[in-house]
Design a protein around this motif. Structure first.
Motif, PDB file in Angstrom:
ATOM      1  N   TYR A  35       0.850  -1.185   0.000  1.00  0.00           N
ATOM      2  CA  TYR A  35       0.000   0.000   0.000  1.00  0.00           C
ATOM      3  C   TYR A  35       0.889   1.240   0.000  1.00  0.00           C
ATOM      4  CZ  TYR A  35      -4.205  -2.661   1.340  1.00  0.00           C
ATOM      5  OH  TYR A  35      -5.264  -3.528   1.365  1.00  0.00           O
ATOM      6  N   LEU A  43      -4.883   4.722   2.770  1.00  0.00           N
ATOM      7  CA  LEU A  43      -4.016   3.674   2.245  1.00  0.00           C
ATOM      8  C   LEU A  43      -4.618   3.178   0.929  1.00  0.00           C
ATOM      9  CD1 LEU A  43      -3.887   3.458   5.538  1.00  0.00           C
ATOM     10  CD2 LEU A  43      -2.700   1.324   5.054  1.00  0.00           C
ATOM     11  N   ARG A  44      -3.788   3.157  -0.088  1.00  0.00           N
ATOM     12  CA  ARG A  44      -4.266   2.686  -1.398  1.00  0.00           C
ATOM     13  C   ARG A  44      -3.434   1.495  -1.841  1.00  0.00           C
ATOM     14  NH1 ARG A  44      -3.889   7.735  -5.108  1.00  0.00           N
ATOM     15  NH2 ARG A  44      -2.069   8.112  -3.788  1.00  0.00           N
ATOM     16  N   LEU A  90       3.722   1.017   2.688  1.00  0.00           N
ATOM     17  CA  LEU A  90       3.462   0.049   3.752  1.00  0.00           C
ATOM     18  C   LEU A  90       3.273  -1.340   3.161  1.00  0.00           C
ATOM     19  CD1 LEU A  90       0.919   2.109   5.873  1.00  0.00           C
ATOM     20  CD2 LEU A  90       3.184   1.402   6.623  1.00  0.00           C
TER      21      LEU A  90
ATOM     22  N   GLN B   2     -13.150   3.972  -2.483  1.00  0.00           N
ATOM     23  CA  GLN B   2     -12.835   3.935  -1.077  1.00  0.00           C
ATOM     24  C   GLN B   2     -14.083   4.146  -0.225  1.00  0.00           C
ATOM     25  OE1 GLN B   2      -9.432   6.959  -1.526  1.00  0.00           O
ATOM     26  NE2 GLN B   2      -8.701   5.694   0.167  1.00  0.00           N
ATOM     27  N   PRO B  42       0.019   0.767  11.125  1.00  0.00           N
ATOM     28  CA  PRO B  42      -1.362   0.498  11.545  1.00  0.00           C
ATOM     29  C   PRO B  42      -1.435  -0.830  12.297  1.00  0.00           C
ATOM     30  CG  PRO B  42      -1.279   1.154   9.233  1.00  0.00           C
ATOM     31  CD  PRO B  42       0.129   0.919   9.662  1.00  0.00           C
ATOM     32  N   PHE B  87      -8.577   3.745  10.782  1.00  0.00           N
ATOM     33  CA  PHE B  87      -8.934   3.407   9.407  1.00  0.00           C
ATOM     34  C   PHE B  87      -9.900   2.233   9.395  1.00  0.00           C
ATOM     35  CE2 PHE B  87      -5.967   5.961   7.053  1.00  0.00           C
ATOM     36  CZ  PHE B  87      -4.858   6.093   7.872  1.00  0.00           C
ATOM     37  N   LEU B 101      -8.385  -5.590   0.975  1.00  0.00           N
ATOM     38  CA  LEU B 101      -9.101  -4.501   1.631  1.00  0.00           C
ATOM     39  C   LEU B 101      -8.926  -3.182   0.900  1.00  0.00           C
ATOM     40  CD1 LEU B 101      -8.225  -5.158   5.380  1.00  0.00           C
ATOM     41  CD2 LEU B 101     -10.283  -5.826   4.135  1.00  0.00           C
ATOM     42  N   PHE B 103      -9.216   0.728   1.946  1.00  0.00           N
ATOM     43  CA  PHE B 103      -9.229   1.511   3.172  1.00  0.00           C
ATOM     44  C   PHE B 103      -9.861   2.879   2.955  1.00  0.00           C
ATOM     45  CE2 PHE B 103      -6.919  -0.930   6.287  1.00  0.00           C
ATOM     46  CZ  PHE B 103      -6.193  -1.830   5.529  1.00  0.00           C
ATOM     47  N   GLY B 104     -10.494   3.366   4.025  1.00  0.00           N
ATOM     48  CA  GLY B 104     -10.980   4.730   4.034  1.00  0.00           C
ATOM     49  C   GLY B 104      -9.830   5.698   4.232  1.00  0.00           C
TER      50      GLY B 104
END
Lengths: 113, 113
Positions: A35, A43-44, A90, B2, B42, B87, B101, B103-104
Motif C-alpha cells: 500500500y 491507504l491505497r 506500507l 474507497q 497500523p 482506518f 481490503l 481503506f478509508g
C-alpha cells in the motif's frame, strides 16, 4: 508475534532511478500486500500476492511492479521513479482465513528528488 | 471506490465517548478496523463479518449494518492511549484467497486531558 520487516525506513532516490522496496514476513502468511499512504488519501493498494509467483494489481499499479519468488518476501519495484511516487509505502501480510487482520510493517518513506 | 469515513477528525477530553463511521457504496463481506499512531504501523483492532455479531474488546467495540453497508467504531471512556488515526478497511466479497481490503481516508482522533 508476527513480524513484517521493511528493509529501509527512509529512502531518497533520484528521478528515473529503479527502486526496490523489500518486505519480509516471518509467519508463513500466504498473502502479502503493498500500500501507499498519502495525507488525506488513506491507504491505497498497489499490488498484492496470494502465493509465491502469484500477483494481482490493486487500485493504483501504474508505475510499479512486484516480485514474489519466496513465500516470505515481497518486493515492490519502481521501474523509473518519479516525484509523484514520493510517499509512505506500507507492506502487510495476512493468512487466508477471513477473521484475522493484516499485520503491517513500519513503512518506508520514499522521497524522489 | 474507497469507503467514506466520518468524522475526518475529532478531539475528545479523556473519559468522553466517540463514534467513527465507515460507509461503503458496495455490498460488504467484512469490515476491518485499524489504529495508527503517529510514525507507527497500523495495528489491527477487530474484524466484523457479514452475518456476524457486534465485536468489542475493552472499551472499543464496533457494529456492522450489512443492509446499509456501514460500520461504526465505538470508543467509550476514552484514554490518552486511544489517540491516533483510525482506518476502516472493507472487503466487498469473499474470494477464498486474499482478503483484499480497500481503506478509508482515516479519522484522526486526539484525546486530551
Amino acid at each position: 508475534d508476527v513480524k513484517v520487516t521493511q528493509s529501509s525506513r527512509y529512502l531518497v532516490k533520484r528521478t528515473g532511478e529503479k527502486v526496490f522496496l523489500e518486505c519480509v514476513q516471518d509467519m508463513d502468511h500466504e498473502n502479502m500486500f503493498w500500500y501507499r499512504q498519502d495525507p488525506g488519501l488513506g491507504l491505497r493498494l498497489i499490488y498484492f500476492s496470494y502465493d509465491v509467483k502469484m500477483k494481482e494489481k490493486g487500485d493504483i499499479p501504474e508505475g510499479y511492479s512486484v516480485s514474489r519468488e519466496k513465500k516470505e518476501r515481497f518486493s515492490l519495484i519502481l521501474e523509473s521513479a518519479s516525484t509523484n511516487q514520493t510517499s509512505m509505502y506500507l507492506c502487510a501480510s495476512s493468512i487466508t482465513w477471513t477473521g484475522i487482520g493484516y499485520t503491517f510493517g513500519s513503512g518506508t518513506r520514499l522521497t524522489v528528488v | 471506490q474507497q469507503p467514506v469515513q466520518s468524522p475526518q477528525a475529532v478531539i475528545l477530553r479523556e473519559g468522553e465517548d466517540a463514534v467513527i463511521n465507515c460507509s461503503s457504496s458496495k455490498a460488504l463481506y467484512s469490515v476491518h478496523w485499524y489504529r495508527q499512531k503517529h510514525g507507527e504501523a497500523p495495528v489491527f483492532l477487530m474484524i466484523l463479518l457479514k452475518g456476524g455479531e457486534q465485536k468489542g474488546h475493552e472499551k472499543i467495540s464496533a457494529s456492522f449494518n450489512e443492509k446499509k453497508q456501514q460500520s461504526s467504531l465505538y470508543l467509550t471512556a476514552s484514554q490518552l492511549s486511544y489517540s491516533g488515526t483510525y482506518f476502516c478497511g472493507t472487503e466487498p466479497e469473499f474470494t477464498g484467497t486474499a482478503s483484499k481490503l480497500t481503506f478509508g481516508t482515516g479519522t484522526r482522533l486526539q484525546v486530551t486531558l
